[in-house]
Design a protein around this motif. Sequence first.
Motif, PDB file in Angstrom:
ATOM      1  N   ASP A   1      -4.394  13.996 -12.795  1.00  0.00           N
ATOM      2  CA  ASP A   1      -4.940  12.656 -12.580  1.00  0.00           C
ATOM      3  C   ASP A   1      -6.389  12.582 -13.050  1.00  0.00           C
ATOM      4  OD1 ASP A   1      -4.859  10.005 -11.769  1.00  0.00           O
ATOM      5  OD2 ASP A   1      -5.463  10.459  -9.710  1.00  0.00           O
ATOM      6  N   PRO A   2      -6.632  12.701 -14.374  1.00  0.00           N
ATOM      7  CA  PRO A   2      -8.009  12.638 -14.873  1.00  0.00           C
ATOM      8  C   PRO A   2      -8.635  11.286 -14.585  1.00  0.00           C
ATOM      9  CG  PRO A   2      -6.428  12.530 -16.679  1.00  0.00           C
ATOM     10  CD  PRO A   2      -5.645  12.869 -15.452  1.00  0.00           C
ATOM     11  N   GLN A   3      -9.888  11.298 -14.185  1.00  0.00           N
ATOM     12  CA  GLN A   3     -10.590  10.064 -13.840  1.00  0.00           C
ATOM     13  C   GLN A   3     -11.322   9.518 -15.061  1.00  0.00           C
ATOM     14  OE1 GLN A   3     -10.131   8.670 -10.654  1.00  0.00           O
ATOM     15  NE2 GLN A   3      -8.620  10.346 -10.749  1.00  0.00           N
TER      16      GLN A   3
ATOM     17  N   ASN B   1      -2.022   5.659 -14.961  1.00  0.00           N
ATOM     18  CA  ASN B   1      -1.868   6.626 -16.048  1.00  0.00           C
ATOM     19  C   ASN B   1      -0.447   7.188 -16.122  1.00  0.00           C
ATOM     20  OD1 ASN B   1      -2.093   8.258 -13.746  1.00  0.00           O
ATOM     21  ND2 ASN B   1      -4.122   9.031 -14.299  1.00  0.00           N
ATOM     22  N   ASP B   2       0.116   7.549 -14.977  1.00  0.00           N
ATOM     23  CA  ASP B   2       1.462   8.113 -14.973  1.00  0.00           C
ATOM     24  C   ASP B   2       2.504   7.063 -15.370  1.00  0.00           C
ATOM     25  OD1 ASP B   2       2.969  10.719 -13.874  1.00  0.00           O
ATOM     26  OD2 ASP B   2       4.139   8.948 -13.344  1.00  0.00           O
ATOM     27  N   ALA B   3       2.337   5.843 -14.868  1.00  0.00           N
ATOM     28  CA  ALA B   3       3.294   4.780 -15.212  1.00  0.00           C
ATOM     29  C   ALA B   3       3.256   4.479 -16.708  1.00  0.00           C
ATOM     30  CB  ALA B   3       2.989   3.526 -14.400  1.00  0.00           C
ATOM     31  N   LEU B   4       2.057   4.395 -17.288  1.00  0.00           N
ATOM     32  CA  LEU B   4       1.960   4.136 -18.726  1.00  0.00           C
ATOM     33  C   LEU B   4       2.490   5.314 -19.524  1.00  0.00           C
ATOM     34  CD1 LEU B   4      -1.471   2.314 -19.211  1.00  0.00           C
ATOM     35  CD2 LEU B   4       0.803   1.351 -18.821  1.00  0.00           C
ATOM     36  N   GLY B   5       2.287   6.534 -19.021  1.00  0.00           N
ATOM     37  CA  GLY B   5       2.860   7.705 -19.685  1.00  0.00           C
ATOM     38  C   GLY B   5       4.380   7.632 -19.707  1.00  0.00           C
ATOM     39  N   ASN B   6       4.984   7.218 -18.604  1.00  0.00           N
ATOM     40  CA  ASN B   6       6.444   7.074 -18.547  1.00  0.00           C
ATOM     41  C   ASN B   6       6.933   6.000 -19.513  1.00  0.00           C
ATOM     42  OD1 ASN B   6       6.520   8.979 -16.504  1.00  0.00           O
ATOM     43  ND2 ASN B   6       6.588   7.466 -14.863  1.00  0.00           N
ATOM     44  N   LEU B   7       6.288   4.841 -19.473  1.00  0.00           N
ATOM     45  CA  LEU B   7       6.719   3.730 -20.313  1.00  0.00           C
ATOM     46  C   LEU B   7       6.509   4.040 -21.801  1.00  0.00           C
ATOM     47  CD1 LEU B   7       5.327   0.801 -18.127  1.00  0.00           C
ATOM     48  CD2 LEU B   7       7.727   1.474 -18.381  1.00  0.00           C
ATOM     49  N   SER B   8       5.422   4.746 -22.112  1.00  0.00           N
ATOM     50  CA  SER B   8       5.165   5.118 -23.506  1.00  0.00           C
ATOM     51  C   SER B   8       6.234   6.064 -24.029  1.00  0.00           C
ATOM     52  CB  SER B   8       3.784   5.780 -23.632  1.00  0.00           C
ATOM     53  OG  SER B   8       2.754   4.871 -23.318  1.00  0.00           O
TER      54      SER B   8
ATOM     55  N   ASP C   1       5.030  11.391 -10.449  1.00  0.00           N
ATOM     56  CA  ASP C   1       5.304  10.287  -9.536  1.00  0.00           C
ATOM     57  C   ASP C   1       6.805  10.003  -9.607  1.00  0.00           C
ATOM     58  OD1 ASP C   1       2.618  10.126  -9.022  1.00  0.00           O
ATOM     59  OD2 ASP C   1       2.264   8.389 -10.309  1.00  0.00           O
ATOM     60  N   TYR C   2       7.273   9.181  -8.698  1.00  0.00           N
ATOM     61  CA  TYR C   2       8.686   8.806  -8.732  1.00  0.00           C
ATOM     62  C   TYR C   2       8.800   7.335  -8.395  1.00  0.00           C
ATOM     63  CZ  TYR C   2      13.766   9.310  -8.240  1.00  0.00           C
ATOM     64  OH  TYR C   2      15.123   9.198  -8.416  1.00  0.00           O
ATOM     65  N   ASN C   3       9.017   6.538  -9.433  1.00  0.00           N
ATOM     66  CA  ASN C   3       9.193   5.103  -9.280  1.00  0.00           C
ATOM     67  C   ASN C   3      10.064   4.624 -10.432  1.00  0.00           C
ATOM     68  OD1 ASN C   3       7.364   4.645 -11.580  1.00  0.00           O
ATOM     69  ND2 ASN C   3       5.764   5.297 -10.146  1.00  0.00           N
ATOM     70  N   LEU C   4      10.264   3.322 -10.543  1.00  0.00           N
ATOM     71  CA  LEU C   4      11.205   2.808 -11.536  1.00  0.00           C
ATOM     72  C   LEU C   4      10.778   3.093 -12.976  1.00  0.00           C
ATOM     73  CD1 LEU C   4      12.287  -0.594  -9.921  1.00  0.00           C
ATOM     74  CD2 LEU C   4      13.611   1.529 -10.081  1.00  0.00           C
TER      75      LEU C   4
ATOM     76  N   GLY D   1       0.795  -1.219   0.000  1.00  0.00           N
ATOM     77  CA  GLY D   1       0.000   0.000   0.000  1.00  0.00           C
ATOM     78  C   GLY D   1       0.829   1.272   0.000  1.00  0.00           C
ATOM     79  N   TRP D   2       1.963   1.274  -0.683  1.00  0.00           N
ATOM     80  CA  TRP D   2       2.819   2.462  -0.717  1.00  0.00           C
ATOM     81  C   TRP D   2       2.168   3.631  -1.454  1.00  0.00           C
ATOM     82  CZ3 TRP D   2       7.622  -0.715  -2.667  1.00  0.00           C
ATOM     83  CH2 TRP D   2       8.187  -1.397  -1.588  1.00  0.00           C
ATOM     84  N   GLY D   3       1.469   3.331  -2.520  1.00  0.00           N
ATOM     85  CA  GLY D   3       0.818   4.381  -3.295  1.00  0.00           C
ATOM     86  C   GLY D   3       1.758   5.193  -4.164  1.00  0.00           C
ATOM     87  N   VAL D   4       2.851   4.582  -4.628  1.00  0.00           N
ATOM     88  CA  VAL D   4       3.798   5.326  -5.475  1.00  0.00           C
ATOM     89  C   VAL D   4       3.561   5.078  -6.968  1.00  0.00           C
ATOM     90  CG1 VAL D   4       5.566   5.397  -3.681  1.00  0.00           C
ATOM     91  CG2 VAL D   4       5.578   3.526  -5.356  1.00  0.00           C
ATOM     92  N   TYR D   5       2.576   4.231  -7.289  1.00  0.00           N
ATOM     93  CA  TYR D   5       2.253   3.953  -8.684  1.00  0.00           C
ATOM     94  C   TYR D   5       0.822   4.375  -8.998  1.00  0.00           C
ATOM     95  CZ  TYR D   5       6.318   1.193 -10.148  1.00  0.00           C
ATOM     96  OH  TYR D   5       7.580   0.794 -10.516  1.00  0.00           O
ATOM     97  N   ARG D   6       0.647   5.089 -10.107  1.00  0.00           N
ATOM     98  CA  ARG D   6      -0.661   5.319 -10.719  1.00  0.00           C
ATOM     99  C   ARG D   6      -0.590   4.769 -12.136  1.00  0.00           C
ATOM    100  NH1 ARG D   6      -1.706  11.180 -11.260  1.00  0.00           N
ATOM    101  NH2 ARG D   6       0.583  11.296 -11.350  1.00  0.00           N
TER     102      ARG D   6
END
Length: 414
Positions: free
Chosen positions: A299-301, A33-40, A122-125, A26-31
């Motif tokens: 963070d659009p829903q 939309n943001d993760a897919l934006g980074n990977l894209s 966000d800040y993750n891998l 339950g860290w909450g460091v991944y969303r």
Amino acid sequence: MDLITFAIPFFLIAVLTELALDRWKGWGVYRLNDALGNLSTGILSRTLGLTYKSLFLIIYLPLFQLLQPYYQAVGFNWSLNNGWHLLLAVLAYDFCYYWKHRLCHEVNVFWAEHLVHHQSEDYNLTTALRQSSGGLQLDWVFYLPLLLIGLPAEMVIAAGAIDLIYQFWVHTQKIPKIRWMEWLLITPSNHRVHHAQNQVYVDKNYGGILILWDRLFGTYQEELEQEPCIYGVRKPLNTFDPLAANLQHLKRMAQDAWYTKNWWDKFTLWFRPTGYRPADAEAAMPVPSTDLAHFQRFDPQIRRGLRFYAFAQHLCYSTATLALLWYYQSLASGALLTIVALLVFSLVINGRILDNHPLTKYLEPLRLALYAGGLTLLNAQFVPILAIYITISALAWGWLAISGKEDTVAVVCD
């Protein structure tokens, strides 16, 4: 296969591991939309890189040949098979990287390219994989000093890959300060500082592997317990479209150069300090900075079905990208450009789906139609796979469109 391409599966395994821990603990460091934006953005960087030649090699190789008499006289004889040579090459590269990285934060036109890596809130891998597509190809100039020590191009490339691969692991919030490392190496703690937009942290900690350069040249800042990092950039991107991410600052500078009446500014704003805007252009087109005291992430829903669809499409694009990186050398240039163009278009639309952009209801069917038209470009063995993909995607998108309309219809009771 180059080192970075070889490392991609290991990067993805690490991302999935951190994501699993994030959900479990339950860290909450991944969303999503943001993760897919980074990977894209990372996919865009790797695929577009297949379509043009490296300006670094075009310039570096002839100069290296020209300097051969000097190298022979001095006795330079570097070898990739010598571990000590490779270590020295990495140290020399990292020194040049520090100055390149620092200038990327301090000069407008360099920031236009490097900005992409900092846009994630966000800040993750996955943030580590958020890379510029490098269309401007300006960074080669910072590595020309390596010619002075006779470093062959293949060693520069290998050192650069090692430098970049090292930086992957420091893009995490869940590893605390490592006291013995903070004095010498880039760590998750001191790199979190680099990605923060807090005033105390801005333009600090530029090193790639060594934090030693920052300590020597006065750009070091420790992560402070009383000042939690706020990630992102002061003028937020506010979209998960990877192409828009690469054009954000370049577009703004071009608009400023067009609108300003000062001819000196038209030609010099590109090389002014980062963020410089002509007064008349700024007055005509104000771009407010983030209010850090009331910071909210973009963070659009969107509906769960759309989120699942975007995620599934991203998995398909990732698989296609890995296959392309493996087989691209066997493709004709026309086929390669077509495949890359379709992938870019797909990534843009997927980002806009995550933005909840209204035009995607027309653009996604268009994308699937273009894919259907591209069936003739494939080898016969791949046609059934793509045909099945198009059919399933079309049925899923049709169902989402119908269910979306039902959600907007008011229920009238007698």
